[in-house]
Design a protein around this motif. Sequence first.
Motif, short mmCIF file in Angstrom:
data_model
loop_
_atom_site.label_atom_id
_atom_site.label_comp_id
_atom_site.label_asym_id
_atom_site.label_seq_id
_atom_site.Cartn_x
_atom_site.Cartn_y
_atom_site.Cartn_z
N GLY A 1 0.78 -1.24 0.00
CA GLY A 1 0.00 0.00 0.00
C GLY A 1 0.81 1.28 0.00
O GLY A 1 0.25 2.36 -0.14
N GLU A 2 2.12 1.18 0.13
CA GLU A 2 2.97 2.37 0.17
C GLU A 2 3.62 2.62 -1.19
O GLU A 2 4.20 1.71 -1.78
N LYS A 3 3.53 3.85 -1.65
CA LYS A 3 4.15 4.22 -2.93
C LYS A 3 5.65 4.31 -2.73
O LYS A 3 6.14 5.10 -1.95
N ILE A 4 6.36 3.48 -3.47
CA ILE A 4 7.82 3.43 -3.36
C ILE A 4 8.47 4.21 -4.50
O ILE A 4 9.55 4.76 -4.34
N LEU A 5 7.79 4.23 -5.65
CA LEU A 5 8.36 4.87 -6.83
C LEU A 5 7.24 5.41 -7.69
O LEU A 5 6.22 4.74 -7.87
N GLU A 6 7.43 6.62 -8.21
CA GLU A 6 6.52 7.18 -9.22
C GLU A 6 7.38 7.93 -10.23
O GLU A 6 8.12 8.84 -9.87
N GLU A 7 7.28 7.49 -11.49
CA GLU A 7 8.09 8.09 -12.55
C GLU A 7 7.18 8.38 -13.75
O GLU A 7 6.55 7.47 -14.29
N PRO A 8 7.10 9.63 -14.18
CA PRO A 8 6.16 10.00 -15.25
C PRO A 8 6.59 9.59 -16.66
O PRO A 8 5.76 9.57 -17.57
N SER A 9 7.84 9.23 -16.87
CA SER A 9 8.32 8.89 -18.22
C SER A 9 9.07 7.56 -18.19
O SER A 9 10.28 7.50 -18.38
N TRP A 10 8.36 6.49 -17.95
CA TRP A 10 8.95 5.17 -17.80
C TRP A 10 8.83 4.40 -19.11
O TRP A 10 7.77 4.42 -19.73
#
Length: 129
Positions: free
Chosen positions: A38-47
């Motif tokens: 449930g925890e966001k570890i990574l967010e990348e807009p251009s993957w």
Amino acid sequence: MIELLTENFEIDPHGLKIQKWWQALINIQATFVLKVNGEKILEEPSWCVVEMAQALKMWELQSNWRTDFSYESMDEDEPELLWFRRTSDETWHVGSAWQISPANSQVSTEQLRNAVDQYCGQVERSVAR
């Protein structure tokens, strides 16, 4: 629980006509989010979502879930953009060189298999449109 999520698919640079197979690998991009328990570890807009789906499928076929996974992109210099490290027959640690928070990243093999299958299916369906 682990989630490999994608949204907002696009071709980058905008308007590029994909003519070679490798262009699909690095020029079809989307926002990628990795969540563990449930925890966001990574967010990348251009993957590079297609490239990672291919890497996951190759790893799955070659390793049969017996070796660690490490994703490195042709589009980035940094190694281990996403990794799965096997800690036992039934557990894995998950992380990224770019992770935004250190988390208890242990997941079961079954959870990881399901997340990989869902991710690859979602990428395939989105790109086929």
